[in-house]
Design a protein around this motif. Structure first.
Motif, PDB file in Angstrom:
ATOM      1  N   ALA A  37      43.779  57.553  43.949  1.00  0.00           N
ATOM      2  CA  ALA A  37      43.252  56.371  44.661  1.00  0.00           C
ATOM      3  C   ALA A  37      44.041  55.123  44.268  1.00  0.00           C
ATOM      4  O   ALA A  37      44.314  54.261  45.103  1.00  0.00           O
ATOM      5  CB  ALA A  37      41.769  56.193  44.346  1.00  0.00           C
ATOM      6  N   ALA A  38      44.433  55.038  42.996  1.00  0.00           N
ATOM      7  CA  ALA A  38      45.189  53.858  42.537  1.00  0.00           C
ATOM      8  C   ALA A  38      46.527  53.777  43.267  1.00  0.00           C
ATOM      9  O   ALA A  38      46.972  52.690  43.651  1.00  0.00           O
ATOM     10  CB  ALA A  38      45.398  53.920  41.031  1.00  0.00           C
ATOM     11  N   THR A  39      47.154  54.928  43.479  1.00  0.00           N
ATOM     12  CA  THR A  39      48.429  54.945  44.218  1.00  0.00           C
ATOM     13  C   THR A  39      48.184  54.602  45.680  1.00  0.00           C
ATOM     14  O   THR A  39      48.849  53.738  46.251  1.00  0.00           O
ATOM     15  CB  THR A  39      49.071  56.356  44.115  1.00  0.00           C
ATOM     16  OG1 THR A  39      49.138  56.699  42.742  1.00  0.00           O
ATOM     17  CG2 THR A  39      50.446  56.389  44.731  1.00  0.00           C
ATOM     18  N   LYS A  40      47.194  55.256  46.261  1.00  0.00           N
ATOM     19  CA  LYS A  40      46.924  55.081  47.691  1.00  0.00           C
ATOM     20  C   LYS A  40      46.503  53.649  48.028  1.00  0.00           C
ATOM     21  O   LYS A  40      46.965  53.074  49.009  1.00  0.00           O
ATOM     22  CB  LYS A  40      45.834  56.080  48.089  1.00  0.00           C
ATOM     23  CG  LYS A  40      45.516  56.091  49.555  1.00  0.00           C
ATOM     24  CD  LYS A  40      44.637  57.285  49.905  1.00  0.00           C
ATOM     25  CE  LYS A  40      44.176  57.205  51.350  1.00  0.00           C
ATOM     26  NZ  LYS A  40      43.120  58.178  51.620  1.00  0.00           N
ATOM     27  N   TYR A  41      45.593  53.101  47.242  1.00  0.00           N
ATOM     28  CA  TYR A  41      45.059  51.763  47.563  1.00  0.00           C
ATOM     29  C   TYR A  41      45.756  50.644  46.781  1.00  0.00           C
ATOM     30  O   TYR A  41      45.349  49.489  46.868  1.00  0.00           O
ATOM     31  CB  TYR A  41      43.541  51.722  47.304  1.00  0.00           C
ATOM     32  CG  TYR A  41      42.769  52.759  48.087  1.00  0.00           C
ATOM     33  CD1 TYR A  41      42.788  52.773  49.485  1.00  0.00           C
ATOM     34  CD2 TYR A  41      42.044  53.752  47.431  1.00  0.00           C
ATOM     35  CE1 TYR A  41      42.090  53.745  50.199  1.00  0.00           C
ATOM     36  CE2 TYR A  41      41.339  54.716  48.133  1.00  0.00           C
ATOM     37  CZ  TYR A  41      41.372  54.711  49.515  1.00  0.00           C
ATOM     38  OH  TYR A  41      40.693  55.669  50.220  1.00  0.00           O
ATOM     39  N   GLU A  42      46.740  51.033  45.992  1.00  0.00           N
ATOM     40  CA  GLU A  42      47.578  50.067  45.264  1.00  0.00           C
ATOM     41  C   GLU A  42      46.789  49.137  44.354  1.00  0.00           C
ATOM     42  O   GLU A  42      46.855  47.920  44.464  1.00  0.00           O
ATOM     43  CB  GLU A  42      48.440  49.260  46.261  1.00  0.00           C
ATOM     44  CG  GLU A  42      49.346  50.170  47.060  1.00  0.00           C
ATOM     45  CD  GLU A  42      50.265  49.422  48.010  1.00  0.00           C
ATOM     46  OE1 GLU A  42      49.986  48.252  48.310  1.00  0.00           O
ATOM     47  OE2 GLU A  42      51.246  50.028  48.434  1.00  0.00           O
ATOM     48  N   PHE A  43      45.985  49.739  43.489  1.00  0.00           N
ATOM     49  CA  PHE A  43      45.369  48.947  42.421  1.00  0.00           C
ATOM     50  C   PHE A  43      45.827  49.491  41.076  1.00  0.00           C
ATOM     51  O   PHE A  43      46.399  50.591  41.007  1.00  0.00           O
ATOM     52  CB  PHE A  43      43.834  48.903  42.546  1.00  0.00           C
ATOM     53  CG  PHE A  43      43.135  50.234  42.391  1.00  0.00           C
ATOM     54  CD1 PHE A  43      42.815  50.738  41.145  1.00  0.00           C
ATOM     55  CD2 PHE A  43      42.777  50.979  43.519  1.00  0.00           C
ATOM     56  CE1 PHE A  43      42.160  51.958  41.004  1.00  0.00           C
ATOM     57  CE2 PHE A  43      42.121  52.205  43.387  1.00  0.00           C
ATOM     58  CZ  PHE A  43      41.818  52.687  42.123  1.00  0.00           C
ATOM     59  N   ASP A  44      45.579  48.712  40.029  1.00  0.00           N
ATOM     60  CA  ASP A  44      46.077  49.067  38.697  1.00  0.00           C
ATOM     61  C   ASP A  44      45.211  50.177  38.085  1.00  0.00           C
ATOM     62  O   ASP A  44      44.047  49.944  37.752  1.00  0.00           O
ATOM     63  CB  ASP A  44      46.058  47.790  37.819  1.00  0.00           C
ATOM     64  CG  ASP A  44      46.601  48.032  36.428  1.00  0.00           C
ATOM     65  OD1 ASP A  44      46.904  49.192  36.081  1.00  0.00           O
ATOM     66  OD2 ASP A  44      46.690  47.039  35.677  1.00  0.00           O
ATOM     67  N   ARG A  45      45.794  51.358  37.942  1.00  0.00           N
ATOM     68  CA  ARG A  45      45.056  52.509  37.394  1.00  0.00           C
ATOM     69  C   ARG A  45      44.538  52.244  35.976  1.00  0.00           C
ATOM     70  O   ARG A  45      43.568  52.833  35.528  1.00  0.00           O
ATOM     71  CB  ARG A  45      45.980  53.749  37.397  1.00  0.00           C
ATOM     72  CG  ARG A  45      45.422  54.978  36.711  1.00  0.00           C
ATOM     73  CD  ARG A  45      44.218  55.510  37.454  1.00  0.00           C
ATOM     74  NE  ARG A  45      43.559  56.606  36.772  1.00  0.00           N
ATOM     75  CZ  ARG A  45      42.580  56.454  35.882  1.00  0.00           C
ATOM     76  NH1 ARG A  45      42.170  55.255  35.519  1.00  0.00           N
ATOM     77  NH2 ARG A  45      41.986  57.504  35.353  1.00  0.00           N
ATOM     78  N   ASN A  46      45.226  51.324  35.293  1.00  0.00           N
ATOM     79  CA  ASN A  46      44.836  51.067  33.896  1.00  0.00           C
ATOM     80  C   ASN A  46      43.820  49.943  33.770  1.00  0.00           C
ATOM     81  O   ASN A  46      43.575  49.448  32.675  1.00  0.00           O
ATOM     82  CB  ASN A  46      46.075  50.742  33.071  1.00  0.00           C
ATOM     83  CG  ASN A  46      47.001  51.924  33.037  1.00  0.00           C
ATOM     84  OD1 ASN A  46      46.555  53.053  32.832  1.00  0.00           O
ATOM     85  ND2 ASN A  46      48.280  51.689  33.273  1.00  0.00           N
ATOM     86  N   ASN A  47      43.276  49.520  34.898  1.00  0.00           N
ATOM     87  CA  ASN A  47      42.327  48.401  34.842  1.00  0.00           C
ATOM     88  C   ASN A  47      41.090  48.698  35.693  1.00  0.00           C
ATOM     89  O   ASN A  47      40.742  47.952  36.599  1.00  0.00           O
ATOM     90  CB  ASN A  47      43.031  47.118  35.302  1.00  0.00           C
ATOM     91  CG  ASN A  47      42.314  45.868  34.849  1.00  0.00           C
ATOM     92  OD1 ASN A  47      41.365  45.936  34.057  1.00  0.00           O
ATOM     93  ND2 ASN A  47      42.728  44.727  35.364  1.00  0.00           N
ATOM     94  N   ILE A  48      40.448  49.819  35.361  1.00  0.00           N
ATOM     95  CA  ILE A  48      39.229  50.230  36.081  1.00  0.00           C
ATOM     96  C   ILE A  48      38.033  50.107  35.135  1.00  0.00           C
ATOM     97  O   ILE A  48      38.063  50.611  34.011  1.00  0.00           O
ATOM     98  CB  ILE A  48      39.331  51.704  36.554  1.00  0.00           C
ATOM     99  CG1 ILE A  48      40.490  51.879  37.539  1.00  0.00           C
ATOM    100  CG2 ILE A  48      38.015  52.155  37.189  1.00  0.00           C
ATOM    101  CD1 ILE A  48      40.705  53.320  37.994  1.00  0.00           C
ATOM    102  N   VAL A  49      36.993  49.433  35.609  1.00  0.00           N
ATOM    103  CA  VAL A  49      35.740  49.354  34.850  1.00  0.00           C
ATOM    104  C   VAL A  49      34.670  50.105  35.646  1.00  0.00           C
ATOM    105  O   VAL A  49      34.406  49.781  36.812  1.00  0.00           O
ATOM    106  CB  VAL A  49      35.308  47.882  34.625  1.00  0.00           C
ATOM    107  CG1 VAL A  49      33.929  47.816  33.977  1.00  0.00           C
ATOM    108  CG2 VAL A  49      36.331  47.166  33.737  1.00  0.00           C
ATOM    109  N   ALA A  50      34.092  51.126  35.035  1.00  0.00           N
ATOM    110  CA  ALA A  50      33.059  51.917  35.720  1.00  0.00           C
ATOM    111  C   ALA A  50      31.706  51.235  35.592  1.00  0.00           C
ATOM    112  O   ALA A  50      31.382  50.655  34.541  1.00  0.00           O
ATOM    113  CB  ALA A  50      32.991  53.316  35.103  1.00  0.00           C
ATOM    114  N   ILE A  51      30.932  51.314  36.672  1.00  0.00           N
ATOM    115  CA  ILE A  51      29.520  50.922  36.620  1.00  0.00           C
ATOM    116  C   ILE A  51      28.748  52.138  37.122  1.00  0.00           C
ATOM    117  O   ILE A  51      28.897  52.546  38.282  1.00  0.00           O
ATOM    118  CB  ILE A  51      29.216  49.710  37.541  1.00  0.00           C
ATOM    119  CG1 ILE A  51      30.102  48.516  37.171  1.00  0.00           C
ATOM    120  CG2 ILE A  51      27.738  49.337  37.464  1.00  0.00           C
ATOM    121  CD1 ILE A  51      29.926  47.311  38.110  1.00  0.00           C
ATOM    122  N   GLY A  52      27.964  52.737  36.242  1.00  0.00           N
ATOM    123  CA  GLY A  52      27.253  53.943  36.639  1.00  0.00           C
ATOM    124  C   GLY A  52      25.782  53.844  36.308  1.00  0.00           C
ATOM    125  O   GLY A  52      25.386  53.173  35.346  1.00  0.00           O
TER     126      GLY A  52
END
Ligand code: MLT
Length: 191
Positions: free
Chosen positions: A75-90
């Motif tokens: 998804a990070a590649t496809k939508y061009e966001f930083d894979r190393n900067n994801i914060v989960a909210i669960g």
């Protein structure tokens, strides 16, 4: 500093729309990646199978965690966001798969907000987390995710080097406005 992408992970029987209001309260301008669990339990979406309430199918949990981690890479590649900067909210089952990402991978999440989580699995070595900020909220009277699970999860995460904080509610399993407000305050100080 670039803003994190918020990864939203719903509870059992929920869907990708459920936690959108939380994202709005926590960081209204952040990008959102909201995922629907791909396991069905009597028609209710979840992120991994369970054998009974609170008893997880560990093999499935491990496989689904790997699958979610790879999905984040793609998804990070496809939508061009930083894979190393994801914060989960669960929340609940979604908090449990987010906890499982932390239990299996050192760089999968930049941080996590876990509402009413459990210890996803026990035994085995956990990866190191160098100061990864984790906010846990738990209900003192939660019959589904007992308070001891939250404290044990905090300890296990802290032992990996993560910085885990617990916010207590005098409630049960429901997700409350006050705990989301507390999460939002915490988030402001970390990201
Ligand atoms: C789980 O199955 O992940 C937890 O027991 C909570 C739930 O989602 O019901």
């Amino acid at each position: 500093m670039n803003k994190p992408t918020l990864l939203l992970l719903h509870g059992t029987g929920g869907n990708e729309n459920d936690l959108l209001p939380l994202a709005g309260m926590i960081d209204p301008t952040a990008s959102i990646l909201s995922v629907r669990g791909n396991v069905l339990e009597n028609g209710m979406p979840r992120f991994f199978r369970r054998l009974a309430e609170g008893v997880f199918d560990e093999q499935d949990l491990i496989e689904r965690t790997k699958e979610l981690n790879s999905f984040l890479d793609d998804a990070a590649t496809k939508y061009e966001f930083d894979r190393n900067n994801i914060v989960a909210i669960g929340y609940s089952n979604g908090a449990n798969i987010a906890g499982s990402l932390l239990f299996h991978y050192s760089n999968s999440l930049k941080g996590a907000i876990l509402h009413h989580p459990m210890v996803p699995l026990r035994g085995g070595e956990l990866p190191k987390h160098n100061g990864t900020p984790v906010f846990i909220s738990a209900g003192k009277n939660d019959p589904i995710c007992p308070s001891t699970e939250a404290t044990e999860l905090q300890t296990l995460l802290e032992n990996t080097g993560a910085e885990a904080k617990i916010h207590w509610e005098n409630n049960g399993h429901q997700l409350t406005k006050t705990e989301v407000e507390a999460a939002a305050e915490w988030y402001k100080t970390k990201f």
